[in-house]
Design a protein around this motif. Structure first.
Motif, PDB file in Angstrom:
ATOM      1  N   MET A   1       0.816  -1.213   0.000  1.00 22.14           N
ATOM      2  CA  MET A   1       0.000   0.000   0.000  1.00 22.14           C
ATOM      3  C   MET A   1       0.850   1.263   0.000  1.00 22.14           C
ATOM      4  N   LYS A   2       2.075   1.188  -0.433  1.00 17.73           N
ATOM      5  CA  LYS A   2       2.985   2.328  -0.363  1.00 17.73           C
ATOM      6  C   LYS A   2       2.578   3.473  -1.284  1.00 17.73           C
ATOM      7  N   ASP A   3       1.768   3.176  -2.301  1.00 17.20           N
ATOM      8  CA  ASP A   3       1.376   4.219  -3.236  1.00 17.20           C
ATOM      9  C   ASP A   3       0.096   4.936  -2.815  1.00 17.20           C
ATOM     10  N   THR A   4      -0.518   4.501  -1.729  1.00 14.85           N
ATOM     11  CA  THR A   4      -1.747   5.132  -1.258  1.00 14.85           C
ATOM     12  C   THR A   4      -1.429   6.168  -0.188  1.00 14.85           C
ATOM     13  N   GLY A   5      -2.421   6.987   0.152  1.00 13.62           N
ATOM     14  CA  GLY A   5      -2.245   7.996   1.177  1.00 13.62           C
ATOM     15  C   GLY A   5      -2.128   7.393   2.558  1.00 13.62           C
ATOM     16  N   PHE A   6      -1.658   8.203   3.517  1.00 17.12           N
ATOM     17  CA  PHE A   6      -1.388   7.702   4.856  1.00 17.12           C
ATOM     18  C   PHE A   6      -2.646   7.172   5.535  1.00 17.12           C
ATOM     19  N   THR A   7      -3.739   7.931   5.471  1.00 16.96           N
ATOM     20  CA  THR A   7      -4.967   7.487   6.126  1.00 16.96           C
ATOM     21  C   THR A   7      -5.513   6.237   5.444  1.00 16.96           C
ATOM     22  N   THR A   8      -5.458   6.166   4.134  1.00 17.20           N
ATOM     23  CA  THR A   8      -5.910   4.965   3.422  1.00 17.20           C
ATOM     24  C   THR A   8      -5.118   3.754   3.873  1.00 17.20           C
ATOM     25  N   ARG A   9      -3.812   3.913   4.000  1.00 22.10           N
ATOM     26  CA  ARG A   9      -2.975   2.803   4.476  1.00 22.10           C
ATOM     27  C   ARG A   9      -3.406   2.341   5.860  1.00 22.10           C
ATOM     28  N   LEU A  10      -3.679   3.298   6.758  1.00 21.69           N
ATOM     29  CA  LEU A  10      -4.047   2.926   8.119  1.00 21.69           C
ATOM     30  C   LEU A  10      -5.405   2.241   8.180  1.00 21.69           C
ATOM     31  N   VAL A  11      -6.372   2.770   7.448  1.00 23.16           N
ATOM     32  CA  VAL A  11      -7.723   2.211   7.488  1.00 23.16           C
ATOM     33  C   VAL A  11      -7.726   0.763   7.007  1.00 23.16           C
ATOM     34  N   HIS A  12      -6.878   0.462   6.025  1.00 22.24           N
ATOM     35  CA  HIS A  12      -6.883  -0.887   5.439  1.00 22.24           C
ATOM     36  C   HIS A  12      -5.707  -1.753   5.894  1.00 22.24           C
ATOM     37  N   ALA A  13      -4.865  -1.232   6.770  1.00 19.12           N
ATOM     38  CA  ALA A  13      -3.633  -1.940   7.130  1.00 19.12           C
ATOM     39  C   ALA A  13      -3.895  -3.297   7.761  1.00 19.12           C
ATOM     40  N   ASP A  14      -4.835  -3.365   8.686  1.00 18.41           N
ATOM     41  CA  ASP A  14      -5.049  -4.623   9.410  1.00 18.41           C
ATOM     42  C   ASP A  14      -5.457  -5.745   8.466  1.00 18.41           C
ATOM     43  N   ARG A  15      -6.391  -5.478   7.588  1.00 18.02           N
ATOM     44  CA  ARG A  15      -6.867  -6.556   6.713  1.00 18.02           C
ATOM     45  C   ARG A  15      -5.855  -6.917   5.631  1.00 18.02           C
ATOM     46  N   ILE A  16      -5.052  -5.931   5.185  1.00 15.40           N
ATOM     47  CA  ILE A  16      -4.102  -6.209   4.104  1.00 15.40           C
ATOM     48  C   ILE A  16      -2.786  -6.780   4.631  1.00 15.40           C
ATOM     49  N   LEU A  17      -2.237  -6.161   5.687  1.00 13.72           N
ATOM     50  CA  LEU A  17      -0.954  -6.631   6.216  1.00 13.72           C
ATOM     51  C   LEU A  17      -1.087  -7.949   6.959  1.00 13.72           C
ATOM     52  N   ASN A  18      -2.220  -8.144   7.631  1.00 18.16           N
ATOM     53  CA  ASN A  18      -2.347  -9.292   8.535  1.00 18.16           C
ATOM     54  C   ASN A  18      -3.298 -10.376   8.046  1.00 18.16           C
ATOM     55  N   ALA A  19      -4.107 -10.079   7.019  1.00 17.53           N
ATOM     56  CA  ALA A  19      -5.017 -11.068   6.425  1.00 17.53           C
ATOM     57  C   ALA A  19      -5.782 -11.858   7.479  1.00 17.53           C
ATOM     58  N   PRO A  20      -6.645 -11.182   8.264  1.00 18.98           N
ATOM     59  CA  PRO A  20      -7.412 -11.891   9.305  1.00 18.98           C
ATOM     60  C   PRO A  20      -8.253 -13.015   8.703  1.00 18.98           C
ATOM     61  N   MET A 185       4.922  12.797  20.895  1.00 22.26           N
ATOM     62  CA  MET A 185       4.272  14.073  20.605  1.00 22.26           C
ATOM     63  C   MET A 185       4.122  14.334  19.107  1.00 22.26           C
ATOM     64  N   THR A 186       4.868  13.595  18.300  1.00 23.91           N
ATOM     65  CA  THR A 186       4.841  13.796  16.841  1.00 23.91           C
ATOM     66  C   THR A 186       4.691  12.439  16.153  1.00 23.91           C
ATOM     67  N   PRO A 187       3.492  11.870  16.143  1.00 21.57           N
ATOM     68  CA  PRO A 187       3.292  10.547  15.538  1.00 21.57           C
ATOM     69  C   PRO A 187       3.565  10.575  14.032  1.00 21.57           C
ATOM     70  N   PRO A 188       3.629   9.404  13.402  1.00 18.46           N
ATOM     71  CA  PRO A 188       3.987   9.335  11.979  1.00 18.46           C
ATOM     72  C   PRO A 188       3.064  10.104  11.052  1.00 18.46           C
ATOM     73  N   SER A 189       1.888  10.459  11.507  1.00 23.01           N
ATOM     74  CA  SER A 189       0.976  11.244  10.675  1.00 23.01           C
ATOM     75  C   SER A 189       1.476  12.668  10.476  1.00 23.01           C
ATOM     76  N   MET A 190       2.440  13.119  11.305  1.00 24.35           N
ATOM     77  CA  MET A 190       2.938  14.484  11.169  1.00 24.35           C
ATOM     78  C   MET A 190       4.454  14.581  11.128  1.00 24.35           C
ATOM     79  N   PHE A 191       5.157  13.441  11.218  1.00 25.17           N
ATOM     80  CA  PHE A 191       6.623  13.495  11.238  1.00 25.17           C
ATOM     81  C   PHE A 191       7.214  12.157  10.825  1.00 25.17           C
ATOM     82  N   SER A 192       8.240  12.216   9.984  1.00 30.71           N
ATOM     83  CA  SER A 192       8.987  11.026   9.589  1.00 30.71           C
ATOM     84  C   SER A 192      10.319  11.015  10.327  1.00 30.71           C
ATOM     85  N   ALA A 193      10.455  10.104  11.272  1.00 36.16           N
ATOM     86  CA  ALA A 193      11.702  10.000  12.036  1.00 36.16           C
ATOM     87  C   ALA A 193      12.865   9.586  11.149  1.00 36.16           C
TER      88      ALA A 193
END
Length: 413
Positions: A1-20, A185-193
């Motif tokens: 899902m690297k080509d999708t937006g951050f929120t799209t990745r999060l909303v679908h991450a569980d079902r795609i990364l983990n295949a429940p 204080m700066t989660p990945p939604s607002m900062f790339s470590a």
């Protein structure tokens, strides 16, 4: 899902990364402590790290693995480990990687509980130098021949000093130092470590990641930028796998397994649900915080406002360059004639509570609560004044929050 937006990745991450199983969109909470192996060689191979698997709930479960996959994907790291609290993540990581005789450079703006833990490390023989991390030169001057790492928070709590993150990252890379960032204080939604060369991130999942004040948790993510083969504190036992995984393997074994601060399956599930709206929540809190900070800055009853989004903040331009917003935390000093406790008692919508990153706006008097154990000298060094109030701004309608402040200030005018 690297080509999708951050929120799209999060909303679908569980079902795609983990295949429940069975088409579920969320990984189920696995409550089994033990795991059966029909072939006994299988459990031997997992114990010896020859293949992936679960052997005991304290060390790993499918619930923890699912959440770790999402956290690692958010940070684009090489491995993540979850813990029962943010402080468990900090203490387990530090005690797994550093030993007596090592030296660490640490921010002297560290939050109270973390600062308290550094005293435990010092008692165990780990040498620590506290510096003002808003200037890389202070870090450089503090380094010694036995310096192993640098540890700091991206934005300090509660006075909001912003560390010289990129310059410190460059220096750590040149010196081969482990660069650990607390990004609560700066989660990945607002900062790339990764963008500042961090080696690892540590965060309290309790705060912005989970976001609703209903679950505790902590995590460490190895970003894959550090050469662990140059870090002589890795035990020979954990040098058998891919070198990029040596650090996270030692933390998982010496920290999570041996110290036992395991995140429960139920908590893993709750956190994974909460983080789906992370980007939406942080965007709203950042907007609210900037509006409220500007309002407070212009109020006659406020002596000083501390918020990176304000133009007169000492590190405003660093924050503007590094972050997609300025965060949901701000602090302010009331004028001397107004008692912070009396003022807080007049607020009706804002909740007096100690927490950060909630959907609700929270506030508390800093000096007599979260910095009560610090000496007056330590508080002065950190910029904490006796009449300071810290706010964690939520997602309420901004005009309602300002109206609450207006009616509270009216009692003192």
């Amino acid at each position: 899902m690297k080509d999708t937006g951050f929120t799209t990745r999060l909303v679908h991450a569980d079902r795609i990364l983990n295949a429940p199983e069975n088409g579920a969109v969320h990984q189920a909470a696995s409550k089994s402590v033990l795991f059966e192996y029909k072939d006994a060689q299988g459990i031997v191979d997992v114990f010896q790290g020859k293949k992936a698997g679960h052997v005991y709930g304290r060390s790993s479960t499918s619930s923890a693995a699912a959440l770790q996959n999402i956290l690692n994907d958010m940070e684009q790291g090489v491995g993540a480990i979850t813990f029962s609290t943010g402080m468990a993540a900090i203490s387990s990581t530090m005690l797994s990687l550093f030993k007596a005789g090592d030296h660490i450079v640490v921010s002297h703006f560290l939050f109270g509980n973390t600062r308290s833990f550094t005293e435990t490390m010092q008692a165990l023989g780990i040498d620590i130098t506290f510096v003002d991390v808003t200037d890389v030169q202070n870090v450089i001057k503090a380094c010694q021949p036995n310096t192993k790492g640098v540890y700091l928070e991206t934005i300090a709590n509660p006075v909001t000093q912003v560390a010289d993150l990129s310059a410190i990252g460059q220096y750590c890379a040149e010196r081969g130092l482990l660069y650990i960032l607390d990004t609560t204080m700066t989660p990945p939604s607002m900062f790339s470590a990764k963008s500042v060369g961090a080696s690892m991130t540590i965060s309290s999942l309790t705060k912005y990641i989970a976001g609703h004040g209903n679950v505790l948790g902590g995590a460490v993510v190895d970003l894959g930028t550090f050469d662990w083969s140059s870090f002589d504190n890795i035990l020979a036992l954990y040098r058998e796998c891919d070198p990029s995984l040596w650090g996270v393997t030692q933390i998982r074994k010496r920290g999570l397994r041996d110290m036992g601060a395991t995140l429960s399956p139920e908590a893993c599930h709750d956190i994974s649900i909460g983080l789906e709206t992370l980007a939406l929540r942080t965007q709203r809190t950042n907007q609210n915080a900037l509006t409220i900070a500007s309002y407070l800055e212009s109020h006659d009853s406020v002596a000083q406002v501390y918020y990176p989004g304000l133009g007169d903040h000492p590190q405003h331009f660093i924050a503007r360059e590094l972050f997609s917003g300025y965060g949901g935390i701000l602090s302010f000093d009331l004028v001397d004639s107004i008692d912070p406790i009396a003022f807080l008692n007049q607020l009706q919508l804002v909740i007096c509570a100690t927490h950060l990153g909630d959907t609700r706006t929270l506030a508390l008097p800093v000096a007599p609560t979260i910095y009560f154990e610090a000496s007056p000298e330590q508080r002065a060094e950190m910029g904490v004044n006796d009449n300071m109030i810290r706010m964690s701004v939520g997602i309420e309608d901004t005009e309602d929050l300002i109206a609450d402040f207006e009616q509270a200030f009216a009692h003192f005018c």
